[in-house]
Design a protein around this motif. Structure first.
Motif, mmCIF file in Angstrom:
data_model
loop_
_atom_site.group_PDB
_atom_site.id
_atom_site.type_symbol
_atom_site.label_atom_id
_atom_site.label_comp_id
_atom_site.label_asym_id
_atom_site.label_seq_id
_atom_site.Cartn_x
_atom_site.Cartn_y
_atom_site.Cartn_z
ATOM 1 N N SER A 248 -30.024 -37.900 74.195
ATOM 2 C CA SER A 248 -31.105 -38.928 74.257
ATOM 3 C C SER A 248 -31.753 -38.897 75.673
ATOM 4 O O SER A 248 -31.162 -38.270 76.444
ATOM 5 C CB SER A 248 -30.343 -40.336 74.128
ATOM 6 O OG SER A 248 -29.904 -40.672 75.333
ATOM 7 N N ASP A 249 -32.913 -39.204 75.879
ATOM 8 C CA ASP A 249 -33.914 -39.532 76.919
ATOM 9 C C ASP A 249 -33.043 -40.143 78.182
ATOM 10 O O ASP A 249 -33.082 -39.524 79.211
ATOM 11 C CB ASP A 249 -35.035 -40.255 76.782
ATOM 12 C CG ASP A 249 -36.169 -39.515 76.094
ATOM 13 O OD1 ASP A 249 -35.917 -38.312 76.015
ATOM 14 O OD2 ASP A 249 -36.852 -40.337 75.644
ATOM 15 N N LYS A 250 -31.838 -40.832 78.046
ATOM 16 C CA LYS A 250 -31.296 -41.584 79.260
ATOM 17 C C LYS A 250 -30.055 -40.462 79.548
ATOM 18 O O LYS A 250 -29.762 -40.704 80.806
ATOM 19 C CB LYS A 250 -30.817 -42.568 78.723
ATOM 20 C CG LYS A 250 -30.287 -43.633 79.722
ATOM 21 C CD LYS A 250 -29.543 -44.842 79.500
ATOM 22 C CE LYS A 250 -30.550 -46.046 79.184
ATOM 23 N NZ LYS A 250 -29.526 -47.172 78.913
ATOM 24 N N ASN A 251 -29.840 -39.244 78.670
ATOM 25 C CA ASN A 251 -28.732 -38.442 79.381
ATOM 26 C C ASN A 251 -28.928 -36.934 78.967
ATOM 27 O O ASN A 251 -28.259 -36.097 79.355
ATOM 28 C CB ASN A 251 -27.429 -38.921 78.324
ATOM 29 C CG ASN A 251 -26.868 -40.173 78.490
ATOM 30 O OD1 ASN A 251 -26.714 -40.775 79.667
ATOM 31 N ND2 ASN A 251 -27.045 -40.939 77.538
ATOM 32 N N ARG A 252 -30.095 -36.588 78.441
ATOM 33 C CA ARG A 252 -30.259 -35.073 78.161
ATOM 34 C C ARG A 252 -30.670 -34.484 79.529
ATOM 35 O O ARG A 252 -30.724 -35.191 80.528
ATOM 36 C CB ARG A 252 -31.524 -35.148 77.432
ATOM 37 C CG ARG A 252 -33.063 -35.484 78.110
ATOM 38 C CD ARG A 252 -34.296 -35.396 77.181
ATOM 39 N NE ARG A 252 -35.373 -35.741 77.627
ATOM 40 C CZ ARG A 252 -36.264 -35.432 78.585
ATOM 41 N NH1 ARG A 252 -35.999 -34.137 79.310
ATOM 42 N NH2 ARG A 252 -37.253 -36.090 78.921
ATOM 43 N N GLU A 253 -30.619 -33.251 79.483
ATOM 44 C CA GLU A 253 -30.533 -32.324 80.750
ATOM 45 C C GLU A 253 -32.139 -32.673 81.091
ATOM 46 O O GLU A 253 -32.806 -32.857 80.382
ATOM 47 C CB GLU A 253 -30.347 -30.830 80.314
ATOM 48 C CG GLU A 253 -29.031 -30.500 80.027
ATOM 49 C CD GLU A 253 -28.019 -30.917 81.272
ATOM 50 O OE1 GLU A 253 -28.383 -30.724 82.429
ATOM 51 O OE2 GLU A 253 -26.928 -31.353 81.247
ATOM 52 N N LEU A 254 -32.221 -32.697 82.493
ATOM 53 C CA LEU A 254 -33.650 -32.863 83.161
ATOM 54 C C LEU A 254 -33.825 -31.570 84.027
ATOM 55 O O LEU A 254 -33.039 -31.267 84.866
ATOM 56 C CB LEU A 254 -33.943 -34.171 83.913
ATOM 57 C CG LEU A 254 -33.818 -35.364 83.078
ATOM 58 C CD1 LEU A 254 -33.915 -36.487 84.277
ATOM 59 C CD2 LEU A 254 -34.819 -35.365 82.087
ATOM 60 N N VAL B 245 -35.761 -42.290 80.906
ATOM 61 C CA VAL B 245 -36.026 -40.820 81.790
ATOM 62 C C VAL B 245 -35.750 -41.288 83.124
ATOM 63 O O VAL B 245 -35.149 -40.593 83.881
ATOM 64 C CB VAL B 245 -37.213 -40.402 81.393
ATOM 65 C CG1 VAL B 245 -37.266 -38.868 82.274
ATOM 66 C CG2 VAL B 245 -37.066 -39.864 79.875
ATOM 67 N N GLU B 246 -36.432 -42.301 83.639
ATOM 68 C CA GLU B 246 -36.003 -42.582 85.085
ATOM 69 C C GLU B 246 -34.902 -43.016 85.506
ATOM 70 O O GLU B 246 -34.511 -42.383 86.528
ATOM 71 C CB GLU B 246 -37.200 -44.015 85.226
ATOM 72 C CG GLU B 246 -38.578 -43.788 85.350
ATOM 73 C CD GLU B 246 -39.278 -43.745 83.856
ATOM 74 O OE1 GLU B 246 -38.431 -43.564 83.069
ATOM 75 O OE2 GLU B 246 -40.446 -43.378 83.902
ATOM 76 N N VAL B 247 -34.088 -43.577 84.596
ATOM 77 C CA VAL B 247 -32.764 -44.024 85.029
ATOM 78 C C VAL B 247 -32.036 -42.530 84.832
ATOM 79 O O VAL B 247 -31.017 -42.410 85.721
ATOM 80 C CB VAL B 247 -32.120 -44.726 83.874
ATOM 81 C CG1 VAL B 247 -30.416 -44.852 84.124
ATOM 82 C CG2 VAL B 247 -32.676 -46.410 83.942
ATOM 83 N N ASN B 248 -32.229 -41.740 83.945
ATOM 84 C CA ASN B 248 -31.423 -40.300 83.931
ATOM 85 C C ASN B 248 -31.915 -39.617 85.458
ATOM 86 O O ASN B 248 -30.688 -39.103 85.770
ATOM 87 C CB ASN B 248 -32.206 -39.829 82.654
ATOM 88 C CG ASN B 248 -31.396 -38.361 82.256
ATOM 89 O OD1 ASN B 248 -30.911 -37.916 83.164
ATOM 90 N ND2 ASN B 248 -31.898 -37.890 81.450
ATOM 91 N N ALA B 249 -33.107 -39.682 85.793
ATOM 92 C CA ALA B 249 -33.476 -38.930 86.969
ATOM 93 C C ALA B 249 -32.822 -39.739 88.039
ATOM 94 O O ALA B 249 -32.280 -38.808 88.907
ATOM 95 C CB ALA B 249 -34.953 -39.031 87.111
ATOM 96 N N LEU B 250 -32.676 -40.879 88.164
ATOM 97 C CA LEU B 250 -31.916 -41.277 89.443
ATOM 98 C C LEU B 250 -30.537 -41.080 89.341
ATOM 99 O O LEU B 250 -30.031 -40.710 90.534
ATOM 100 C CB LEU B 250 -32.148 -42.769 89.423
ATOM 101 C CG LEU B 250 -33.797 -43.477 89.878
ATOM 102 C CD1 LEU B 250 -33.947 -44.816 89.500
ATOM 103 C CD2 LEU B 250 -33.832 -43.489 91.180
ATOM 104 N N GLN B 251 -29.959 -41.130 88.074
ATOM 105 C CA GLN B 251 -28.371 -40.832 87.983
ATOM 106 C C GLN B 251 -28.302 -39.346 88.407
ATOM 107 O O GLN B 251 -27.390 -39.187 89.201
ATOM 108 C CB GLN B 251 -27.785 -41.114 86.655
ATOM 109 C CG GLN B 251 -27.752 -42.311 86.483
ATOM 110 C CD GLN B 251 -27.612 -42.836 84.981
ATOM 111 O OE1 GLN B 251 -28.000 -42.318 84.170
ATOM 112 N NE2 GLN B 251 -26.683 -44.073 84.857
#
Lengths: 224, 402
Positions: free
Chosen positions: B194-200, B292-298
């Motif tokens: 998902s957008d919250k957890n996928r690789e960035l 995606v923002e939360v993902n990036a911050l994490q």
């Protein structure tokens, strides 16, 4: 022609029995009264919840006492219990009761959860699942174990198998001995104790044992 | 929203052999039908989960479908109060609301075709549908809420419906109630695609942090949570201040006011006030869609905190662990199921405990790496959506005796 080995896996569902223990007296009372399946769930099936990393304590009772009640002494006493050393689950239950009773006799008050969670008695509902993966040789066996099979396969053939009288040493040793004539490897695997390991840890030991056996043979072939 | 992934997409992220094993498991229920019923298709964790899970069930050969309750404002209002009361909130459930719930349920039953080999009703809002269940099919109540300390009247009302199900599922053992039906434990899970957890990519992470105005010049401590007393954002600030005396770092608090918590706004003001005196504390209010923002911050964080004093399951812990981050979490609820102390992170019981573990981790990169690695593997085996799918398939096989 040797008979092939068919890997079986399993999937565990956890059913809550609706019974809780808030202190160690309630824990021992529960252990005395719950079905044997529940004892199995919290000792042997503990492995299914620690596939990659062994838990800090090797069964749910010890984990609860040490972490939730914060009674490290009882946690350590229960942690020493190796469920594979007992003839059956009744014997495991009796030992658990005896250990906790002894401990409580030495205490002024009954330790209970203050900040932590109560102990929830549960039982496993496990479904057997054929993986469709069959092997005929030691090399195939090793390769399937090393990467191709779901980790529950290790649980099914190494841990769950031991509940059955004619599978006391797990399923792998018998096949290796009787179908492949791998006496030394079979003996080594029979002696492998799962106690304190994760399922991945057991897988690693099995693969290493196979590698050693295959390596010896290759070395022997080269020498001749 | 992009197309939901199929089962084969998870080969790269699930444990070895899992996808093939799930296909084998699914053979037992292939062609059987599974209907999920939830209150809405949007704006909830349940909806987010079903958006991904239903297509995976279909891909596994189950005739899966998902229906939601028709719009009905009086019913929705009553269901919301009921939900709050079941979670131990201060709301008042009056007779008018109970009747609105019953009437809304009857109306929904007339409009929906609730039929399947197995019907899974999610949360209290949908529980009443069991009143009109047909004789065929197995009905399961899936409770995502923390009903461990419900208002007695609310639980008595709901219980009359729950006992008519064939089984119930809870997210934590302590949520279970004394019931005459089988009760199963299924932990929630995250979707690694998902957008919250996928690789960035590093570029995506850099760009996102720049947009959010969070510099990356020093270690970042992060907590993602609603501004709710039980999530203890003020305790997090206190812990940061203790650490800050010795270690230069930033604190990023991501959250929003909690409309369900009357103290939420006041707390948010307190958090902002505390942050206003320190340029290294960033308080970010992000929309629910800012995944995606939360993902990036994490991913940019050095250490992730979840210093809750009371918690449901706390899936943000698994999200951070999946990104290989060491997590310092409060000793509460599902956090203790996700963090193996000193192996996959640290649980703490005080501000001082949090500060101690943060300092220890900030000072030891090797420890951070080791804990992060083990944390990711622990999540891979226990808290990914593939495990959730397996649990559902196994539940179907068990209850349908397939």
């Amino acid at each position: 022609m040797s008979k092939s080995f068919h890997f079986m896996g399993c999937w565990e569902l956890r059913e809550m029995l609706g019974r809780r223990a808030f202190d160690e007296r309630e824990l021992v009372d529960g252990i005395e009264e719950v079905p044997l399946e529940c004892i199995y769930m919290h000792t042997h099936a503990h492995f299914l919840r620690h596939k990659y990393i062994a838990g800090p304590y090797p069964n749910d009772f010890a984990t609860w006492a040490a972490i939730q009640v914060r009674d490290r002494v009882l946690g350590e006493k229960l942690a020493v219990l190796d469920p594979f050393e007992f003839v059956d689950l009744n014997a495991v239950r009796a030992e658990l009761i005896s250990l906790i009773d002894d401990h409580l006799r030495s205490m002024q008050t009954v330790p209970r959860v203050v900040f932590g969670e109560p102990f929830e008695f549960m039982q496993s509902r496990t479904l057997e699942v054929p993986t469709g993966i069959k092997v005929r040789t030691l090399a195939e066996f090793r390769d399937a174990l090393a990467g191709g099979v779901d980790i529950s396969v290790i649980y099914y053939h190494v841990i769950a198998a031991r509940r059955h009288k004619n599978r006391r040493h797990g399923d792998f040793a018998g096949w290796l001995r009787h179908e492949l004539g791998e006496e030394a490897l079979a003996t080594q695997i029979e002696r492998l104790s799962p106690y304190g390991l994760s399922l991945e840890g057991i897988r690693g030991r099995l693969v290493a044992a196979c590698d050693a056996a295959l390596g010896k043979r290759t070395a022997g072939t080269v020498a001749t | 929203m992009t197309a939901a992934p199929v089962l084969d997409d998870y080969r790269e992220v699930a444990p070895a052999g899992t996808v093939d094993f799930l296909r084998r498991l699914s053979e037992r229920v292939r062609g059987r039908s599974c209907l999920h019923v939830s209150a809405t298709t949007t704006a909830s964790g349940v909806a987010e989960m079903l958006h991904r899970l239903v297509p995976l069930l279909e891909d596994a050969g189950v005739r899966a479908s998902w229906q939601t309750l028709p719009a009905d404002p009086p019913f929705a209002a009553a269901a919301k109060v009921l939900h709050g009361c079941l979670q131990g909130g201060d709301g008042h459930l009056d007779d008018e609301m109970l009747e609105a719930y019953r009437e809304g349920t009857r109306r929904a039953a007339r409009e929906l075709l609730v039929d399947g080999d197995i019907v899974i009703c999610h949360d209290p809002a949908v529980a009443g549908l069991v009143e009109v269940r047909p004789p065929e099919g197995v009905w399961v109540w899936r409770c995502h809420a923390d009903v461990s300390q419900p208002q007695r009247r609310a639980w008595s009302f709901l219980r009359q419906f729950v006992v008519k199900y064939d089984a119930a599922i809870y997210s934590l053992p302590r949520f279970a109630q004394r019931l005459p039906i089988p009760q199963f434990l299924i932990y929630p899970a995250i979707d690694p695609l998902s957008d919250k957890n996928r690789e960035l990519s590093a570029t995506e992470i850099d760009a996102t942090l720049e947009r959010l105005r969070v510099p990356r010049d020093k270690a970042i401590l992060l907590q993602v949570s609603r501004f709710n007393r039980f999530k203890d954002p003020l305790g997090v600030i206190e812990a940061y201040r203790i650490v800050k005396k010795r270690e230069d770092c930033r604190l990023v608090l991501v959250g929003s006011g909690d409309s369900a918590d009357p103290e939420g706004e006041a707390l948010e003001a307190e958090v902002k006030e505390a942050a206003s005196h320190d340029r290294d504390i960033h308080v970010l209010e992000l929309e629910a869609e800012a995944r995606v923002e939360v993902n990036a911050l994490q991913r940019a964080a050095t250490i992730v905190l979840q210093k809750s004093t009371r918690e449901g399951f706390g899936l943000t812990v698994a999200e951070a662990m999946w990104k290989g981050k060491p997590v310092v979490g409060g000793f509460a609820g599902g956090i203790t199921k996700q963090i193996i102390y000193d192996v996959t992170g640290y649980t703490v019981n005080s501000v001082e405990g949090a500060a101690f573990r943060i300092r220890q981790l900030l000072g030891d990169a090797a420890l951070r790496d080791k804990i992060g690695r083990d944390a990711r593997e622990f999540v891979r085996h226990n808290f990914l959506i593939t495990r959730n799918l397996g649990d559902l398939l196994a539940l179907m096989a068990l209850l349908l005796r397939a």
